[in-house]
Design a protein around this motif. Structure first.
Motif, mmCIF file in Angstrom:
data_model
loop_
_atom_site.group_PDB
_atom_site.id
_atom_site.type_symbol
_atom_site.label_atom_id
_atom_site.label_comp_id
_atom_site.label_asym_id
_atom_site.label_seq_id
_atom_site.Cartn_x
_atom_site.Cartn_y
_atom_site.Cartn_z
ATOM 1 N N ALA A 58 0.820 -1.217 0.000
ATOM 2 C CA ALA A 58 0.000 0.000 0.000
ATOM 3 C C ALA A 58 0.853 1.265 0.000
ATOM 4 C CB ALA A 58 -0.931 0.000 1.215
ATOM 5 N N LYS A 59 2.115 1.140 0.392
ATOM 6 C CA LYS A 59 2.966 2.336 0.427
ATOM 7 C C LYS A 59 3.180 2.931 -0.962
ATOM 8 C CE LYS A 59 5.165 1.338 4.791
ATOM 9 N NZ LYS A 59 6.322 0.781 5.507
ATOM 10 N N SER A 60 3.064 2.103 -1.991
ATOM 11 C CA SER A 60 3.241 2.653 -3.338
ATOM 12 C C SER A 60 2.065 3.529 -3.750
ATOM 13 C CB SER A 60 3.438 1.527 -4.356
ATOM 14 O OG SER A 60 4.729 0.991 -4.207
ATOM 15 N N MET A 61 0.951 3.431 -3.033
ATOM 16 C CA MET A 61 -0.157 4.354 -3.283
ATOM 17 C C MET A 61 0.200 5.725 -2.726
ATOM 18 S SD MET A 61 -3.104 1.620 -2.230
ATOM 19 C CE MET A 61 -4.545 2.613 -2.659
ATOM 20 N N LYS A 62 0.906 5.716 -1.607
ATOM 21 C CA LYS A 62 1.362 6.982 -1.013
ATOM 22 C C LYS A 62 2.550 7.542 -1.793
ATOM 23 C CE LYS A 62 3.498 8.676 3.260
ATOM 24 N NZ LYS A 62 3.693 8.418 4.689
ATOM 25 N N TYR A 63 3.499 6.660 -2.081
ATOM 26 C CA TYR A 63 4.708 7.098 -2.767
ATOM 27 C C TYR A 63 4.614 6.737 -4.247
ATOM 28 C CZ TYR A 63 6.725 7.285 1.964
ATOM 29 O OH TYR A 63 6.980 7.545 3.286
ATOM 30 N N GLY A 64 4.078 7.623 -5.027
ATOM 31 C CA GLY A 64 4.062 7.373 -6.464
ATOM 32 C C GLY A 64 2.677 7.193 -7.043
ATOM 33 N N GLY A 65 1.661 7.251 -6.190
ATOM 34 C CA GLY A 65 0.289 7.305 -6.694
ATOM 35 C C GLY A 65 -0.192 6.064 -7.416
ATOM 36 N N MET A 66 0.247 4.914 -6.997
ATOM 37 C CA MET A 66 -0.204 3.672 -7.630
ATOM 38 C C MET A 66 -1.676 3.424 -7.294
ATOM 39 S SD MET A 66 1.761 0.037 -7.223
ATOM 40 C CE MET A 66 3.174 0.289 -8.272
ATOM 41 N N THR A 67 -2.389 2.727 -8.187
ATOM 42 C CA THR A 67 -3.778 2.386 -7.877
ATOM 43 C C THR A 67 -3.794 1.233 -6.873
ATOM 44 O OG1 THR A 67 -3.984 0.673 -9.562
ATOM 45 C CG2 THR A 67 -4.457 2.950 -10.247
ATOM 46 N N ALA A 68 -4.943 1.094 -6.213
ATOM 47 C CA ALA A 68 -5.069 0.020 -5.218
ATOM 48 C C ALA A 68 -4.844 -1.338 -5.871
ATOM 49 C CB ALA A 68 -6.446 0.076 -4.566
ATOM 50 N N ASN A 69 -5.410 -1.531 -7.058
ATOM 51 C CA ASN A 69 -5.271 -2.842 -7.690
ATOM 52 C C ASN A 69 -3.822 -3.118 -8.103
ATOM 53 O OD1 ASN A 69 -6.917 -5.201 -8.414
ATOM 54 N ND2 ASN A 69 -6.116 -4.802 -10.467
ATOM 55 N N ASP A 70 -3.140 -2.097 -8.601
ATOM 56 C CA ASP A 70 -1.724 -2.280 -8.947
ATOM 57 C C ASP A 70 -0.903 -2.602 -7.699
ATOM 58 O OD1 ASP A 70 -2.070 -2.012 -11.618
ATOM 59 O OD2 ASP A 70 -1.277 0.039 -11.759
ATOM 60 N N ALA A 71 -1.275 -1.966 -6.590
ATOM 61 C CA ALA A 71 -0.562 -2.248 -5.334
ATOM 62 C C ALA A 71 -0.776 -3.705 -4.930
ATOM 63 C CB ALA A 71 -1.045 -1.302 -4.236
#
Lengths: 447, 488
Positions: free
Chosen positions: B348-361
């Protein structure tokens, strides 16, 4: 648990920090005042205020409330849709004392020798350390650096390892940053260890219990001896003329400890070690704060009776013992809260200091009330270390250490949008966001 | 003797920490009314999953439980595919590093799987169902690796992921050049000590492996042509795995940090005609994401670890998001038994750092590591026909507040939080009973010794007697994970 709907925000990650200045150490010349307006304000000193305003002036919080007049000339921060909290406080770290844990030249965490009460962490905190801006970008506004402590980034060592220092995570010099150069004397409680990991040979070394016990007894006797000598030193100093004693830095540093003026942060994890440490500190009349405390849950009655607060190590860790319930490190905070034992979360790290809110959040998942978890990352450490009058809540007169987030500060995805330290809007840019900006612009290589 | 007994006790408890999924598990299970994150086919609210004979038989919104099947009511809960950890050192008996030679490809992690490692249970309790168990990073070419399922309670022979291609660990940079390692007195430092030497070791090994392969190819060709009286080449356990790499029968998982060393291995791989399957850690992957994507290698990285050595000083938590943006198949791995059980948070940190979508995370801990390990036909998403490896959470799995409630592998419940909680009192009692028994035995022995001593007329030495009130010695630290920690 339903209090936290997940917001699947794809935030413009760094917009906030890009807009702010990236002055090398984070702060510009200060405007006279700021007004953070329109956000939901969690003061931690009462109910949250919807559409509240926080006015900061001359480094301090000047006013907090729903209908606050914004002073003329104040820089207004629009916090509509955002949340406002006191900054977080990581109560045990090695921040500033170590840069790259595998390169000894960059480390000032662990001094040689077992008894170094005269050493003060603040002496060697590097204000230009990359960990400072990286950590504050996650909403941590102040930390304590504790010499000789062990963690992910530090091996630690020694028994009386020196004085821990509390400081803000922004400033040009330590003089700018420091909150209190000496908040506690750190003691790594000696453990009766029959098995130790030897890094030189990368193997487990075993020794007989009787030998381990002998070493332990020797250490405890030495600790007692140092404290007794400090008492005599204090008496001699008080009653005698300077000609009767030689100035001794180590004993001099221990005087406030034996007088109960300076608390001892005693690092211990095993039940037996905690019991022994409490017994020792009680006998010696020391003001004890337990550090790390993996098995504090086995000693709740004693800690409660002796009114000993805890600076907890990371909650996200595998239990030290195989027969400990798998979730104990995460459930322990809720047990301690139920028992009425004050505690604060801490990372005992440098690179993992930014995980502080995660450690608190994980304990909420396992039963700690959310508002208690907030206190345990924002307020409790300040109270435990005697900084409660300056930090920990959003109240007039306190230091302007404030964060503005786009959601629950304990949640993984939440971003810090604005951060104030000592009442100054402080850059969120850091080594990591800088690399990100730099490399995301890299053109596709031509092949 | 006491120590041996204590260790025995610990082992008994390790074995009882969970309920070995057994044949009693029903062959058909229906999970009802769940929020299902299939990962590859969207999210389903109030959906059902039918599991039959270990496989997912049906997934959908309007499914009803067939008559008589066991039902798991997941109202208000979330189901995701079992988490796959692409870099783990759990379930290994002893050290993960054969650090003697610079090329330790003869060593095989599959030979030292330990099904009693409590970390298996810990990680199951964090939703991990499969893991890539790697050799350490002490050598430019390290030992052979194996993908396992976390079938806690089963013997070592039941751990390997059936049909998963084996791997081999390569390592670049500070660890194989032994930067953080001082040899014990009397032992000379081991070559290589530079990144230059690391490349040379790998190239030299592949030169030899190429020669070796040629000998065998020639031999096999001549044998196939009917030639008689041939003597087979001598088998070489060190080179054989490298031949398998060149033949595409074994994956290369290469530990790496700096961009330059990653490019180096790509060049060497090209020269010898093999592919690097994954770059592990790959903390500077973001600097050369296009090159990694073009090579076809995956990137398996940490969420936010940094700074613990020079080559980790440029690590950034945006690494996963940046590599993903440039087309690299990225997974978030653990390298650590604790980190493994919070991989959902780490993703889930990639949603914070880099704006990844939930599904990609979510992909980064499910289908992406499955692709990297070549097991994506079997696991990594919730699809009909795939293995019923699932985790049920009480909360959105990308939240810090999510707690795994049940973990299923092959349609069997291997972890059940309620059962774990319910079983604790009995475990504690059993432990206390065992301790009391041991204490009693020790006292009886003491009495016997005393009698014997009296008979011999010797004066008993009170000081040397163990005090029965004292607690038995407890061990601290020095756990297996501390050893694995050296593999970073």
């Amino acid at each position: 648990m339903n209090r936290t709907p997940i917001i699947q925000r794809f935030c413009v990650a760094l917009l906030g920090c890009v807009l702010l200045s990236t002055a090398s150490l984070g702060q510009n010349a200060k405007p006279a005042a700021y007004a953070i307006k329109g956000g939901k304000v969690f003061t931690l000193a009462g109910a949250p205020i919807e559409n509240g305003t926080v006015v900061i002036r001359d480094g301090k919080i000047a006013a907090v409330g729903a209908n606050i007049e914004i002073p003329a000339g104040a820089q207004v921060i629009d916090a509509t849709g955002l949340e406002v909290y006191p900054g977080m406080f990581d109560a045990a770290t090695q921040i500033g004392l170590g840069e790259i844990s595998q390169v000894s030249a960059t480390l000032d965490v662990t001094e040689l020798g077992n008894y170094n009460p005269e050493l003060v962490a603040a002496t060697a905190v590097n204000p230009a350390s990359a960990y400072i801006p990286v950590t504050r970008a996650s909403g941590i506004t102040e930390v304590i650096a504790a010499p000789g402590t062990a963690g992910f980034d530090a091996q630690g060592g020694g028994l009386i390892t020196g004085q821990a220092s509390a400081f803000n995570l922004a400033g040009w010099t330590m003089e700018d940053m420091q909150l209190n150069r000496s908040v506690a004397m750190v003691i790594n409680w000696p453990s009766i260890q029959t098995r130790t990991f030897d890094f030189a040979t990368f193997s487990i070394k075993e020794k007989a219990y009787s030998d381990a016990k002998k070493e332990y007894d020797k250490s405890v006797n030495e600790l007692s001896d140092w404290l007794n000598r400090a008492r005599h030193y204090a008496q001699a100093k008080e009653k005698g003329s300077p000609a009767l004693y030689e100035r001794d830095l180590k004993l001099e540093s221990l005087v406030p400890v034996v007088q109960g003026k300076l608390p001892v942060l005693v690092i211990a994890d095993d039940e037996r070690d905690i019991r022994n440490a409490v017994e020792f500190c009680t006998k010696q009349n020391l003001k004890m704060i337990l550090g790390s405390g993996a098995e504090a849950w086995k000693v709740k009655d004693l800690l409660k009776e002796k009114k000993i607060p805890i600076i907890l190590g990371p909650t996200e860790r595998i239990p030290d013992k195989e027969d400990t319930p798998y979730d104990k490190p995460m459930t322990q905070p809720s047990e301690l809260f139920a028992a009425g034992i004050p505690f604060a979360f801490s990372s005992f790290g440098t690179s993992f200091s930014r995980r502080l809110p995660q450690y608190a959040g994980a304990s909420v998942a396992y039963g700690l009330p959310h508002d208690e978890a907030l206190k345990a990352v924002m307020l409790n450490a300040a109270q435990i270390f005697g900084l409660g009058d300056q930090l920990g809540t959003l109240e007039a007169g306190k230091l302007g250490n404030v964060i503005v987030t786009n959601g629950d500060p304990l949640e993984i995805q939440t971003q810090v949008k604005y951060l104030f330290i000592k009442g100054q809007l402080t850059s969120l840019a850091n080594r990591h966001s800088d690399f990100y900006e730099q490399y995301r612009k890299r053109p596709k290589p031509t092949q | 003797m006491k120590r041996v007994l204590l260790i025995a006790i610990v082992f008994i408890f390790a074995g009882m920490g969970a309920w070995p999924a057994s044949a009693q598990n029903p062959s058909t299970i229906f999970i009802q009314n769940a929020t299902i994150f299939t990962v590859t086919q969207g999210n389903i609210e109030h959906g059902g999953i039918l599991i039959r004979d270990g496989k997912i038989a049906a997934v959908g919104k309007d499914l009803k439980a067939p008559d008589g099947v066991a039902v798991i009511d997941a109202t208000g809960q979330y189901v995701i595919p079992g988490i796959i950890d692409c870099h783990s050192h759990i379930a290994v008996d002893g050290s993960v590093n054969e650090g003697g030679p610079a090329v330790s490809s003869m060593a095989n992690i599959a030979d030292v799987l330990n099904p009693e490692d409590i970390s298996i249970y810990d990680d199951l309790a964090g939703g991990v169902t499969s893991a890539n168990i790697l050799h350490g990073s002490a050598n430019p070419i390290g030992g052979q690796t194996i993908v396992i399922k976390l079938r806690w309670g089963k013997p070592a022979s039941a751990l390997p992921f059936e049909g998963a291609l084996p791997g081999i660990k390569f390592a670049l940079g500070e660890n194989p050049k032994r930067s953080g390692f001082t040899p014990p007195p009397g032992i000379p430092p081991r070559y290589p000590a530079t990144r230059l030497g690391v490349e040379e070791v790998i190239r030299q090994a592949f030169i030899e492996a190429t020669e070796y392969k040629k000998q065998w190819d020639d031999y096999n060709a001549r044998r196939a042509a009917g030639e008689q009286g041939l003597v087979a080449p001598r088998r070489n356990e060190q080179l054989q795995p490298l031949v398998e790499v060149m033949e595409g029968k074994r994956y290369v998982h290469s530990h790496c940090y700096r961009a330059d060393e990653i490019l180096m291995l790509m060049r060497v791989a090209k020269e010898f005609g093999f592919k690097v399957r994954t770059f592990q850690h790959v903390l500077e992957g973001y600097k050369i994401a296009d090159e990694i994507a073009a090579s076809g290698a995956g990137g398996s990285t940490f969420s936010d670890w940094w700074g613990y050595k020079v080559e980790a000083y440029d690590a950034i938590p945006y690494n996963a998001a940046l590599m993903t943006e440039r087309g690299v198949v990225v997974s978030i791995n653990s390298d650590d038994a604790q980190e493994a059980r919070q991989l959902n948070q780490e993703a889930a940190k990639s949603m914070k750092y880099g704006g990844m979508t939930a599904n990609d995370a979510l992909k980064m801990i499910t289908i992406n590591p499955a692709i990297q390990l070549g097991i994506d036909k079997r696991v990594g998403s919730i699809e009909v026909g795939k293995d019923a490896d699932l985790v049920i959470y009480n909360h959105d799995p990308l939240s810090v507040y999510a707690v795994a409630q049940q973990t299923l592998i092959d349609g069997q419940v291997y972890f059940d939080r309620q059962k774990d909680l319910a079983g604790r009192a009995a475990l504690e009692k059993e432990k206390q009973d065992l301790l009391a028994k041991e204490k009693k035995a020790a006292e009886e022995k003491k009495d016997e010794d005393k009698k014997a001593g009296d008979k011999a007329g010797a004066k008993p030495d009170a000081k040397k007697k163990p005090d029965p009130k004292k607690k038995p010695p407890q061990d601290a630290n020095g756990s297996a994970s501390a050893v694995a920690g050296g593999a970073l």
